[in-house]
Design a protein around this motif. Structure first.
Motif, PDB file in Angstrom:
ATOM      1  N   LYS A  79       1.005  -1.239  -0.060  1.00 20.84           N
ATOM      2  CA  LYS A  79      -0.059   0.065  -0.007  1.00 20.84           C
ATOM      3  C   LYS A  79       0.809   1.252   0.025  1.00 20.84           C
ATOM      4  CE  LYS A  79      -2.490  -0.799   3.775  1.00 20.84           C
ATOM      5  NZ  LYS A  79      -3.231  -0.851   5.008  1.00 20.84           N
ATOM      6  N   ASP A 101      -1.208   2.284  -5.294  1.00 20.11           N
ATOM      7  CA  ASP A 101      -2.265   3.467  -5.029  1.00 20.11           C
ATOM      8  C   ASP A 101      -3.623   2.892  -5.697  1.00 20.11           C
ATOM      9  OD1 ASP A 101      -4.097   5.602  -4.757  1.00 20.11           O
ATOM     10  OD2 ASP A 101      -2.758   6.961  -6.001  1.00 20.11           O
ATOM     11  N   ARG A 102      -4.353   2.220  -4.717  1.00 18.47           N
ATOM     12  CA  ARG A 102      -5.585   1.775  -5.200  1.00 18.47           C
ATOM     13  C   ARG A 102      -6.365   2.468  -6.085  1.00 18.47           C
ATOM     14  NH1 ARG A 102      -6.807  -1.957   0.177  1.00 18.47           N
ATOM     15  NH2 ARG A 102      -5.041  -3.548  -0.183  1.00 18.47           N
TER      16      ARG A 102
END
Length: 259
Positions: A79, A101-102
């Motif tokens: 993450k 970075d989702r």
């Protein structure tokens, strides 16, 4: 597949010392590590390490297998927030791990594919989050897609024992004499056809089966499982006599108090 390229050369001032420090810490804490299936780790060329996920330190132990096999370093995808942490961030960047970075995942995917094309190992956890039931959860398809796109082998890997050290919503246990096992399974070759249409579900199911088989094997042989004193322990799955939540209960199970 074509002959794999060698891993790119770049300064590694942080990663090897961190590994040395981790191994020293294991000795101080009396943690025994069992690294199995090292013959399945390629000596050169890119590869995707797809690991089970039961504890927050899984990446430390999963990365030991390629290091002990061939002195290879693994770039783990993690993450993006970890890279902004004041202590962990500089280490993560120094070890050239890959931030995810989702909200904008294409950048991390490009970075991972670039590393694979340059002959590096990339590690990730297809379950995305830790399994509180200690049974393999449904998988995301990113590991399979990366392996297919980069035309590199995928290495199913099981890590077990880390859930007792430092897991999600569970007490930390640093008592001496614990064992962590890492087992690398046989490489899984994934083609572009395997990740298209209906085949993607079939391929994802196959990867999950391989991961569960590996996890079942290491759980069955682990000292915590075979020691009758630990029957009913929170760090063992229900089907092995522990008190961890079942997969059906895990999502809504209350968290245990931290020690």
């Amino acid at each position: 597949m074509s002959t794999p390229p060698p891993a790119r050369r770049r300064p590694e001032r942080v990663y090897p010392p961190v590994i040395a420090l981790a191994k020293t810490s294991f000795r101080v804490l009396g943690i025994r590590t069992r690294l199995e299936g090292l013959e399945n780790v390629p000596a050169v060329g890119g590869g995707v390490i797809a690991s089970t996920h039961v504890g927050y330190t899984d990446f430390v132990f999963a990365g030991l297998a390629p290091w002990e096999a061939h002195r290879r370093l693994t770039r783990f995808m993690a993450k993006e927030s970890v890279f902004r942490h004041r202590l962990a961030g500089p280490l993560m960047r120094g070890m050239h791990h890959i931030p995810v970075d989702r909200a904008a995942g294409s950048g991390s995917l490009r970075a991972a594919l670039r590393a694979l094309s340059e002959g590096e190992l990339v590690g990730l956890f297809p379950e995305a989050t830790t399994s509180r039931s200690f049974v393999v959860k449904p998988l995301k398809s990113g590991a399979l897609r990366m392996a297919a796109s980069a035309r590199v082998p995928l290495l199913p890997t099981a890590v077990w024992g880390t859930q007792r050290l430092y897991g999600k919503g569970t007490p930390r246990d640093l008592s001496r004499g614990q064992t962590v096992t890492v087992r690398v399974g046989e490489p899984m070759e994934v083609t572009s056809a395997d990740v298209r249409g209906d085949r993607l579900e079939v391929t994802t199911t196959e990867l999950r089966r391989r991961l569960q088989d590996l996890l079942d094997e290491v759980q069955a042989e682990h000292p915590d499982t075979t020691d009758p004193r630990y029957r009913g322990a929170w760090w063992l799955p229900r089907h092995l006599g522990g008190s961890a939540p079942t997969p059906e209960e895990a999502d809504g199970a209350p968290r245990l108090p931290r020690a």
